[in-house]
Design a protein around this motif. Structure first.
Motif, PDB file in Angstrom:
ATOM      1  N   LEU A  60       0.828  -1.214   0.000  1.00 56.57           N
ATOM      2  CA  LEU A  60       0.000   0.000   0.000  1.00 56.57           C
ATOM      3  C   LEU A  60       0.859   1.260   0.000  1.00 56.57           C
ATOM      4  CD1 LEU A  60      -2.874  -1.021   2.443  1.00 56.57           C
ATOM      5  CD2 LEU A  60      -3.064  -0.584  -0.009  1.00 56.57           C
ATOM      6  N   VAL A  63       1.998   1.904  -3.463  1.00 50.40           N
ATOM      7  CA  VAL A  63       0.902   2.430  -4.284  1.00 50.40           C
ATOM      8  C   VAL A  63       0.685   3.918  -4.003  1.00 50.40           C
ATOM      9  CG1 VAL A  63      -1.589   2.297  -4.712  1.00 50.40           C
ATOM     10  CG2 VAL A  63      -0.217   0.203  -4.628  1.00 50.40           C
ATOM     11  N   ILE A  99      -4.090  -1.284  -7.666  1.00 50.45           N
ATOM     12  CA  ILE A  99      -5.171  -1.213  -6.675  1.00 50.45           C
ATOM     13  C   ILE A  99      -6.187  -2.321  -6.942  1.00 50.45           C
ATOM     14  CG2 ILE A  99      -7.130   0.185  -5.875  1.00 50.45           C
ATOM     15  CD1 ILE A  99      -5.267   2.663  -6.408  1.00 50.45           C
ATOM     16  N   LEU A 102      -5.278  -5.717  -5.507  1.00 49.23           N
ATOM     17  CA  LEU A 102      -5.074  -5.896  -4.068  1.00 49.23           C
ATOM     18  C   LEU A 102      -5.666  -7.222  -3.565  1.00 49.23           C
ATOM     19  CD1 LEU A 102      -4.142  -4.954  -1.269  1.00 49.23           C
ATOM     20  CD2 LEU A 102      -6.238  -3.627  -1.105  1.00 49.23           C
ATOM     21  N   VAL A 148      -7.702   5.537 -10.209  1.00 46.62           N
ATOM     22  CA  VAL A 148      -7.665   5.048  -8.826  1.00 46.62           C
ATOM     23  C   VAL A 148      -9.062   4.570  -8.418  1.00 46.62           C
ATOM     24  CG1 VAL A 148      -7.432   5.792  -6.420  1.00 46.62           C
ATOM     25  CG2 VAL A 148      -5.645   6.346  -8.079  1.00 46.62           C
ATOM     26  N   ILE A 152     -10.349   0.888  -7.410  1.00 45.37           N
ATOM     27  CA  ILE A 152     -11.083   0.567  -6.174  1.00 45.37           C
ATOM     28  C   ILE A 152     -12.348  -0.219  -6.505  1.00 45.37           C
ATOM     29  CG2 ILE A 152     -12.403   1.571  -4.260  1.00 45.37           C
ATOM     30  CD1 ILE A 152     -10.269   3.880  -4.290  1.00 45.37           C
TER      31      ILE A 152
END
Length: 165
Positions: A60, A63, A99, A102, A148, A152
């Motif tokens: 993280l 990132v 992202i 993840l 981004v 997500i």
């Protein structure tokens, strides 16, 4: 000056002559004649494979740093090209793809191609608020933010798929 779709040789040279331009074009992956975002997302898988064994907190942190550097690099590259979000600028795809992946850090192998496809879906489709952000935010931050959020969205869907499997 370049249009959003055409990168002439002089613009290419100016872009690659700058460290920010080199990074913003995803180490050259954004210089393909077509499907630059897809090639940028594919190129993002290589460093992701190197980073996947880091602890989640370290991953993280990388990132977050990649995002911050990307805001700067995409701003500079946009000024070089005269187009804020030129198709050759794909560092936003790198960060968004990371992202999106993840949940794949702790999932079976099939989560990686699934995460890739989900990120491309949300990045191209641009459902609200992704499209809204893409139209309203400008500069390097604007280039980065919509990807981004697409990352997500893709990560949430991937997490749900992995959890259901």
């Amino acid at each position: 000056m370049s249009t959003k779709y055409v990168l002439d040789p002089a613009d290419r040279r100016r872009l690659l002559a700058s460290p920010a331009g080199w990074l913003a074009c995803g180490f050259g992956s954004g210089l393909t004649p077509k499907a630059q975002g897809t090639f940028g997302s594919l190129a993002a898988l290589l460093p992701w494979l190197l980073l996947r064994d880091l602890p989640v907190a370290g991953w993280l942190a990388i990132v977050v740093v990649a995002f911050a550097i990307g805001v700067w690099a995409c701003e500079v590259a946009g000024r070089i090209l005269g187009v804020a979000d030129h198709r050759s600028i794909v560092w936003d795809e790198f960060v968004g793809q990371w992202i999106a992946l993840l949940p794949a850090l702790l999932a079976p192998w099939w989560a990686v191609p699934c995460g890739f496809l989900l990120f491309r879906l949300f990045d191209v489709w641009k459902p609200w608020p992704i499209g809204w952000l893409d139209r309203r935010m400008k500069g390097g931050l604007g280039v980065m933010v919509d990807d981004v959020v697409a990352g997500i969205f893709a990560a949430v869907v991937l997490w749900l798929i992995v959890r259901a499997a």
